[in-house]
Motif scaffolding. Sequence first.
Motif, PDB file in Angstrom:
ATOM      1  N   GLN A 197     -24.620  61.308  -9.917  1.00 24.26           N
ATOM      2  CA  GLN A 197     -23.157  61.389  -9.913  1.00 24.26           C
ATOM      3  C   GLN A 197     -22.537  60.138 -10.513  1.00 24.26           C
ATOM      4  N   ILE A 198     -23.079  58.988 -10.178  1.00 24.50           N
ATOM      5  CA  ILE A 198     -22.564  57.725 -10.704  1.00 24.50           C
ATOM      6  C   ILE A 198     -22.751  57.663 -12.220  1.00 24.50           C
ATOM      7  N   VAL A 199     -23.957  57.987 -12.674  1.00 25.34           N
ATOM      8  CA  VAL A 199     -24.253  57.944 -14.109  1.00 25.34           C
ATOM      9  C   VAL A 199     -23.393  58.953 -14.864  1.00 25.34           C
ATOM     10  N   ASP A 200     -23.249  60.152 -14.315  1.00 25.93           N
ATOM     11  CA  ASP A 200     -22.396  61.165 -14.956  1.00 25.93           C
ATOM     12  C   ASP A 200     -20.948  60.698 -15.034  1.00 25.93           C
ATOM     13  N   TYR A 201     -20.452  60.098 -13.967  1.00 27.44           N
ATOM     14  CA  TYR A 201     -19.066  59.630 -13.947  1.00 27.44           C
ATOM     15  C   TYR A 201     -18.845  58.571 -15.037  1.00 27.44           C
ATOM     16  N   ILE A 202     -19.737  57.596 -15.095  1.00 27.09           N
ATOM     17  CA  ILE A 202     -19.586  56.522 -16.085  1.00 27.09           C
ATOM     18  C   ILE A 202     -19.741  57.071 -17.501  1.00 27.09           C
ATOM     19  N   SER A 203     -20.725  57.917 -17.690  1.00 27.83           N
ATOM     20  CA  SER A 203     -21.025  58.437 -19.018  1.00 27.83           C
ATOM     21  C   SER A 203     -19.979  59.432 -19.522  1.00 27.83           C
ATOM     22  N   VAL A 204     -19.563  60.360 -18.649  1.00 25.91           N
ATOM     23  CA  VAL A 204     -18.677  61.442 -19.075  1.00 25.91           C
ATOM     24  C   VAL A 204     -17.206  61.106 -18.824  1.00 25.91           C
ATOM     25  N   GLN A 205     -16.871  60.811 -17.584  1.00 25.91           N
ATOM     26  CA  GLN A 205     -15.467  60.553 -17.239  1.00 25.91           C
ATOM     27  C   GLN A 205     -14.938  59.283 -17.903  1.00 25.91           C
ATOM     28  N   LEU A 206     -15.730  58.225 -17.841  1.00 25.23           N
ATOM     29  CA  LEU A 206     -15.297  56.959 -18.443  1.00 25.23           C
ATOM     30  C   LEU A 206     -15.697  56.860 -19.918  1.00 25.23           C
ATOM     31  N   GLU A 207     -16.429  57.858 -20.391  1.00 27.54           N
ATOM     32  CA  GLU A 207     -16.868  57.923 -21.786  1.00 27.54           C
ATOM     33  C   GLU A 207     -17.592  56.650 -22.224  1.00 27.54           C
ATOM     34  N   ASN A 208     -18.542  56.213 -21.383  1.00 27.94           N
ATOM     35  CA  ASN A 208     -19.267  54.990 -21.689  1.00 27.94           C
ATOM     36  C   ASN A 208     -20.762  55.177 -21.372  1.00 27.94           C
ATOM     37  N   PRO A 209     -21.449  55.950 -22.201  1.00 24.77           N
ATOM     38  CA  PRO A 209     -22.876  56.198 -21.933  1.00 24.77           C
ATOM     39  C   PRO A 209     -23.737  54.936 -21.973  1.00 24.77           C
ATOM     40  N   ASP A 210     -23.339  53.943 -22.755  1.00 27.48           N
ATOM     41  CA  ASP A 210     -24.102  52.688 -22.792  1.00 27.48           C
ATOM     42  C   ASP A 210     -24.043  51.979 -21.446  1.00 27.48           C
ATOM     43  N   ALA A 211     -22.864  51.939 -20.839  1.00 32.34           N
ATOM     44  CA  ALA A 211     -22.721  51.310 -19.524  1.00 32.34           C
ATOM     45  C   ALA A 211     -23.529  52.070 -18.479  1.00 32.34           C
ATOM     46  N   ALA A 212     -23.539  53.390 -18.576  1.00 31.48           N
ATOM     47  CA  ALA A 212     -24.312  54.207 -17.639  1.00 31.48           C
ATOM     48  C   ALA A 212     -25.802  53.899 -17.772  1.00 31.48           C
ATOM     49  N   GLU A 213     -26.276  53.799 -18.994  1.00 29.63           N
ATOM     50  CA  GLU A 213     -27.688  53.488 -19.234  1.00 29.63           C
ATOM     51  C   GLU A 213     -28.023  52.082 -18.745  1.00 29.63           C
TER      52      GLU A 213
END
Length: 110
Positions: free
Chosen positions: A26-42
Amino acid sequence: MSKDVFPENKRYHLRYLPLFEEDLQQIVDYISVQLENPDAAENLLQAVEDAIYQRTTCAEAFEPFPSNRNRQQLYYRIYVQNYIVFYVVIDDVMEIRRILYARRDMPALI
């Protein structure tokens, strides 16, 4: 200090509970999709993995999480960026149970 206290090559085995995996997803999806920051999620995912692995040599060497609940095992925590990973130690297993945003009401959740 004696070698019995901190054996040089001891490493706890890891076990991840499904609830931890759900939290992290959920955290990774939120950062990657909602915040549009897949690099930060990774980057967060890598930081969490690194922090957990580093703790496998000294899982019980840190202060337990204070809890008002009666528990069979003590909860420990690892701080990773704005998140806290919670785990317990059962024999030679470090069981990873939750990862939560650090500003949440932890006593109510843990």
